[in-house]
Each structure stands twice: as structure tokens, then as C-alpha cells.
Design a protein around this motif. Structure first.
Motif, PDB file in Angstrom:
ATOM      1  N   VAL A   7       0.842  -1.193   0.000  1.00 63.18           N
ATOM      2  CA  VAL A   7       0.000   0.000   0.000  1.00 63.18           C
ATOM      3  C   VAL A   7       0.874   1.238   0.000  1.00 63.18           C
ATOM      4  N   PHE A   8       1.951   1.189   0.790  1.00 61.40           N
ATOM      5  CA  PHE A   8       2.833   2.342   0.874  1.00 61.40           C
ATOM      6  C   PHE A   8       3.486   2.630  -0.484  1.00 61.40           C
ATOM      7  N   THR A   9       3.974   1.561  -1.109  1.00 60.48           N
ATOM      8  CA  THR A   9       4.580   1.737  -2.430  1.00 60.48           C
ATOM      9  C   THR A   9       3.564   2.348  -3.389  1.00 60.48           C
ATOM     10  N   ARG A  10       2.329   1.844  -3.294  1.00 58.11           N
ATOM     11  CA  ARG A  10       1.307   2.363  -4.192  1.00 58.11           C
ATOM     12  C   ARG A  10       1.010   3.839  -3.917  1.00 58.11           C
ATOM     13  N   LEU A  11       0.974   4.162  -2.616  1.00 60.14           N
ATOM     14  CA  LEU A  11       0.718   5.566  -2.249  1.00 60.14           C
ATOM     15  C   LEU A  11       1.807   6.467  -2.813  1.00 60.14           C
ATOM     16  N   ILE A  12       3.044   6.024  -2.659  1.00 58.30           N
ATOM     17  CA  ILE A  12       4.161   6.834  -3.156  1.00 58.30           C
ATOM     18  C   ILE A  12       4.092   6.952  -4.673  1.00 58.30           C
ATOM     19  N   SER A 128      -8.055  11.310   3.648  1.00 55.31           N
ATOM     20  CA  SER A 128      -7.225  12.064   2.713  1.00 55.31           C
ATOM     21  C   SER A 128      -6.493  13.186   3.447  1.00 55.31           C
ATOM     22  N   GLU A 129      -7.121  13.713   4.505  1.00 57.18           N
ATOM     23  CA  GLU A 129      -6.466  14.755   5.288  1.00 57.18           C
ATOM     24  C   GLU A 129      -5.219  14.204   5.978  1.00 57.18           C
ATOM     25  N   ALA A 311      -4.680   5.033   3.657  1.00 61.46           N
ATOM     26  CA  ALA A 311      -4.435   4.874   2.225  1.00 61.46           C
ATOM     27  C   ALA A 311      -5.150   3.630   1.716  1.00 61.46           C
ATOM     28  N   ARG A 312      -5.114   2.564   2.513  1.00 64.93           N
ATOM     29  CA  ARG A 312      -5.763   1.343   2.053  1.00 64.93           C
ATOM     30  C   ARG A 312      -7.264   1.575   1.895  1.00 64.93           C
TER      31      ARG A 312
END
Ligand SMILES: Nc1ncnc2c1ncn2[C@@H]1O[C@H](COP(=O)(O)OP(=O)(O)O)[C@@H](O)[C@H]1O
Ligand SMILES: [Mg+2]
Length: 584
Positions: A7-12, A128-129, A311-312
Motif C-alpha cells: 500500500v505504501f509503495t502504491r501511495l508513493i 485524505s487529510e 491509504a488502504r
């Protein structure tokens, strides 16, 4: 942990795809700012050792100018990095919100039955905040802090290895403490946020339903619920404040003690000639420079998990596919308006059917009134025809085509639907009728408003069709709202018209007027009107009586009266009501 990483990779990746340039600018200028400001203690050191100690005015002047230059560069760079970091973070959260929201409203209605509105609002806004705050912190503070730690440690090592090692060890302990305390406070902050949103929803619910609240004299109870939750919020906020003030000052205490030790030890070294005054000064400056970054790094790591959860959840909303299966997408240009329900079964909950084996054939141009007690399934039947929900068994056809095979926009363009409680948007009357359907002209809107018998009223308004109505605009009466909604349904001149309880919230006089006017509205159309009111049956070619998900009777008014069944009972109770109205 593996899934966190993904998820983190995707967020980045997502963030960089939205706004890589602002991110890059922020990183570059943060780095420049850090380099410039970490040089200042070194300049000070030379100014002391080579300038002051040697009585050399030129060197003092030179290093003072260097310091000034470094301060100017680092301040300017920080302005740029703060601005671009915020642009980056807000850009990403803006994009996340839009995508999550647009995908959410694409969902079929049963999706909204499963979640509450509050859940979405909190997902979309809070999540999102939080991501925005994290990205902002990451693109500026994190880089800033890591670089500061690295560069400051480097200079400390060049000056005194042993003191540097002690300092780094203590510093790591300090950042660990702040990480732990942030991790402990984090869930409390989440609780506090959750309670805030509960309090908001209690208040907005009560105010939105203020008539019910007052009608049932629930003020006291609601006030109690509200103040209970407020007290919880107060308690939790106090706990947060207490923990923050205790743990928040721990790293500073540790580093302060360390600084005192270094001051003492360093002074002895200076007296013994093993260290210069400039070195000690610079060393102390670096130590203080480390303090803030170390606590911040701990905080950012503590936020990490919560950000991953947020994020997830947002990606979940973005990835959702509507569960209406899009089949062959047969497009419909114009239709005759024949509708056929064949052995239709449907339940909102699997296995709990609210529509049971409905068979109904409606000829083009026929007007059907479906009457039945509340909960008998009238509204549901209309919603199935609009394909807000998918039938469980059987099929619904229009002109012989299964609605599952019709392009959904074409389907809805050919059916004018007036829901039970039509929503009036906070926009102009024109926009409320045209509803962003680009192909609709002003003349279309006027024609529809005339048929819905609302045109004359609109003409009396100062801004006519450009008058803003709705929550913060002109307040319309129930009958006027209903007519606007009818005009909205009529405006594309659809062949089929579905009216769900069009007179349910109207007073007797308005009801009578609207029923009379509906005759013209329905002219030339296939129409289904769901209602509990007998008054509407005069519009019907055929009356369908529903009870408990089934069609129990069918026929004309006279036929049904003669049967002395459910319709007859509904009619008699309506007469009774009429009598009472008469008496008053
Ligand atoms: N969104 C929903 N989720 C679950 N059950 C629902 C939903 N809407 C209606 N129902 C149930 O389906 C049944 C039929 O409701 P509805 O079609 O609205 O009846 P009517 O319009 O005749 O009053 C009722 O038992 C109602 O409680
Ligand atoms: Mg209904």
C-alpha cells in the motif's frame, strides 16, 4: 507487514504520478536549506577559533558574512520547500478525494444500503487529510530531519569521536521515546477524532430531523446523548494533553542533560588543550540542532501505520467496481414504452425477498397505479425498473429487451423517474430541471415546467429560471418541489414515467391540484405511479394492488371495489379519512 509495504509503495507511486515535480522541488530545496543551516555552527567555530582567539577582524567579518549568507539561503529555500511540499501534499489528497468520491457515486444503490453516509464522509475527508499531512511531513520534515541528523553527526564526529558516539546513542534513545509516546497517543487521537465526527453527526441528524425530535419531545434525550459524548471527548482530550506534555518533554530533558555533561566535559578538555572553544560551541549547536528532528522522526514513524490504514481505505473506494454487471450495452434511441416484469424476485438482503414472483405486462401508453400499504414493495419495483438494483430471479424487459442488456444511460434517459422524496439541489431552477444533461435546451426546460404547471410560478420570481433554490436558496413548498422534480423527469421527453408517491407529503388541496395536473403530464406516456393514496387511481387505466411483495389484486376501480378485497379496505379507510377532514 508485507501488505503495508505494498500500500505504501502504491501511495508513493500514486503521489509521484500526481505531482512529482512539486515533490522534487520540495526535496531539492529542503536539502539546500539543510546544507546551508548545518554549515552555520562550523562557520561560528572558525569565527571563534581563528577570528576571536587570534584577534583577526577580517576572519571574523568573513565568517559573519558566511553565516549571514547561509541564513539567507536556508530561509529562502525553506520558503520554497514549504510551499512546494504543501502543493504536493494537497495536490495528492485532492486527487485521492476526487477519485474516491467519483467512484463512490458510481456504485449501485445496494452499496449505499450497506454503508452509512457518515462512513464515506469520514473516509474521504479524514483519510485524505491524514495522508496529506503525512506527505507534507514526509516531503519536508522527514528529508530535513534525516539530512540534519546525518550532516550534524558527521561534523560532530570530525570534532570529537567519543562525544559524538555518546551523543548519537542518547539521541537514538530520545527518538525512540518520542516514537513510543507518539504510538501511544495516536490511538487516543483517533478516538478523539471519531468522537468528534459522532458528535457532529448527532447534531446534524437532530437538526435535520428537528420536527421529529420536537414532535416526539426527544430534546432532553438527545441533549443527554450529545453531552455524554462531549464529556467523553473532553476526557480523552485531557488524557492526550497530559501524555503529550509528559512524553513530549522527555527527549528534551535527555538531550538537555547530555548537553550539560558535554558542556562540563568539553570545558575540561578545553582547559587541558584537547578541544577548542569553537569546537565546543559548534558541538553544542549541533546537539540542539538534533533535538527537534529526532522527535519528529519518531512522530512520522508513529503515523506510518495509521497512514497505511487510511491509504488502504481510500484505495479500496477507488478500486471498487459497481456490482451492476454491464452486459451487451444495447443502445436505445427511441422506444414504444412496453414494460414487462416476468417472475421477478428481489431482496435487499439475500434470501429475504421483498418482491415475490411479480408478473406484470404494461402496454405502451398505459397508465398503471400501484397501490398498497407501506412496505409492500411499490418503491422497490420502480427502483428495479430503473436498475438501481439487479433482480435476483426473473427478468424485466422494455420493448422486449432485457434491461440488463440495455446501456444504463440509455435506459435512464428513456425513463423519467420522480423519487419518493425528490432532492432539490442548491442551484438555480434551470439547473435543477436540466440536471447537467448537456443536450437539454432552455426551451426544453420551459416546456417541461409548463407541463408540470410550475412555469407561471417561476415567472413571478425576480430571477425567474436563474433563481437559486434549495437549502441556502429560495425555500420551495412541498408541492413546488414535487413539480420541479416532475419537470426534471419530463424534460428529456422520456417515453416512460415513474412517479413514486408524488402526493405523499402534500396537503389535501395541493394534492387535488397536482392529481388534476398530472393527467396532462402523463399524456402519451407509459406511466407507473406508486402510491398509498386513492386520489391518484383516477389517473389509472389499470390498478395493481400490492401487499407484502406480491400482486394481490388487479383491475379497474369499479372491479376492485366489487371484489371487496384489500383495495376496498384501503378505499373505505380513505373515505373515513376524508370524512374526518370534512368534519373539521
Ligand atoms: N434500502 C433498503 N434496504 C433494505 N430493505 C429495504 C430497503 N428499502 C426498502 N426495504 C424494505 O423492502 C420492503 C419494501 O419497501 P418499499 O419498496 O420501499 O415499500 P413501499 O414503497 O411499498 O412502501 C420493506 O420491507 C422495506 O423495509
Ligand atoms: Mg415507497
Amino acid at each position: 507487514m508485507q501488505q503495508y509495504k505494498n500500500v505504501f509503495t502504491r501511495l508513493i507511486k500514486f503521489s509521484l504520478s500526481v505531482s512529482w515535480h512539486w515533490f522534487t522541488i520540495s526535496i531539492i530545496f529542503t536539502a539546500i536549506a539543510v546544507f546551508a543551516s548545518t554549515l552555520i555552527p562550523m562557520f561560528t567555530r572558525y569565527a571563534i577559533d581563528e577570528g576571536i582567539m587570534a584577534n583577526n577582524f577580517n576572519i571574523i567579518l568573513r565568517y559573519s558574512l558566511y553565516v549571514l549568507l547561509a541564513i539567507i539561503i536556508s530561509s529562502l529555500s525553506r520558503i520554497v520547500s514549504a510551499y512546494s511540499g504543501s502543493r504536493f501534499a494537497h495536490g495528492v489528497s485532492h486527487e485521492l478525494r476526487i477519485r474516491a468520491f467519483s467512484n463512490t457515486i458510481e456504485q449501485s444503490l445496494d452499496f449505499f444500503d450497506r454503508f452509512t453516509t457518515g462512513q464515506f464522509i469520514s473516509r474521504i475527508t479524514n483519510d485524505s487529510e491524514r495522508i496529506s499531512m503525512f506527505l507534507n511531513a514526509m516531503s519536508r520534515f522527514f528529508i530535513n530531519d534525516i539530512l540534519t541528523v546525518i550532516i550534524a553527526s558527521y561534523f560532530m564526529f570530525t570534532m570529537n569521536v567519543m562525544l559524538a558516539i555518546i551523543s548519537i546513542v542518547i539521541a537514538i534513545i530520545a527518538s525512540y521515546i518520542s516514537f513510543r509516546s507518539a504510538s501511544m497517543i495516536r490511538p487516543l487521537i483517533d478516538d478523539s477524532r471519531r468522537i468528534v465526527s459522532e458528535i457532529t453527526s448527532i447534531a446534524s441528524n437532530d437538526l435535520a430531523n428537528i420536527k421529529t425530535v420536537k414532535g416526539l419531545a426527544l430534546e432532553e434525550r438527545e441533549l443527554r446523548v450529545y453531552s455524554d459524548r462531549n464529556r467523553d471527548l473532553y476526557t480523552i482530550n485531557i488524557r492526550i494533553a497530559r501524555m503529550r506534555s509528559i512524553y513530549g518533554s522527555m527527549p528534551f530533558l535527555l538531550i538537555g542533560i547530555l548537553a550539560t555533561f558535554i558542556l562540563f566535559y568539553g570545558s575540561i578538555m578545553i582547559i587541558r588543550g584537547l578541544m577548542s572553544i569553537g569546537e565546543l560551541t559548534a558541538f553544542m549547536s549541533y546537539l540542539f540542532m538534533l533535538m527537534f528532528p529526532l522527535t519528529m522522526i519518531g512522530n512520522i514513524f508513529a503515523d506510518y501505520q495509521a497512514v497505511i490504514v487510511s491509504a488502504r481505505r481510500l484505495f479500496e473506494l477507488i478500486d471498487m467496481r459497481p456490482n451492476i454487471t454491464i452486459n451487451n450495452n444495447i443502445s436505445l434511441k427511441s422506444i414504444r414504452g412496453e414494460i414487462c416484469f416476468r417472475n421477478v424476485w428481489f431482496g435487499y438482503v439475500k434470501g429475504k425477498y421483498v418482491i415475490k414472483n411479480i408478473n406484470l405486462r404494461i402496454e405502451p401508453g398505459e397508465k398503471i397505479v400501484i397501490i398498497g400499504p407501506p412496505g409492500s414493495g411499490k418503491s422497490t419495483l420502480l427502483k428495479l425498473l430503473m436498475r438501481f438494483y439487479e433482480v435476483d430471479e426473473g427478468s424485466i424487459t422494455i420493448d422486449g429487451i432485457d434491461i440488463r442488456e440495455i446501456n444504463i444511460e440509455d435506459l435512464r434517459r428513456n425513463i423519467g423517474y420522480v423519487p419518493q422524496e425528490p432532492y432539490i439541489f442548491n442551484r438555480t431552477i434551470f439547473e435543477n430541471i436540466a440536471m447537467d444533461r448537456k443536450w437539454i435546451t432552455f426551451d426544453d426546460v420551459i416546456r417541461a415546467a409548463k407541463i408540470a404547471k410550475i412555469h407561471d410560478f417561476i415567472e413571478t420570481l425576480p430571477n425567474k429560471y436563474n433563481t437559486i433554490v434549495g437549502e441556502r436558496g429560495l425555500n420551495l413548498s412541498g408541492g413546488q418541489r414535487q413539480r420541479i422534480a416532475i419537470a426534471r423527469a419530463l424534460v428529456g421527453d422520456p417515453k416512460i414515467l415513474l412517479l413514486d408517491d408524488p402526493v405523499s407529503n402534500l396537503d389535501a388541496e395541493t394534492e387535488k391540484q397536482l392529481v388534476d395536473d398530472l393527467e396532462e403530464v402523463l399524456r402519451g406516456k407509459t406511466a407507473i405511479i406508486a402510491t398509498q393514496r386513492i386520489s391518484l387511481t383516477k389517473l389509472a387505466n389499470r390498478i395493481i394492488v400490492m401487499d407484502n411483495g406480491e400482486i394481490v389484486e388487479e383491475g379497474t376501480h369499479d372491479e376492485l371495489i366489487a371484489r371487496k378485497g384489500l383495495y376496498y379496505r384501503i378505499y373505505m379507510s380513505f373515505l373515513g379519512e376524508g370524512d374526518r377532514i370534512e368534519e373539521r
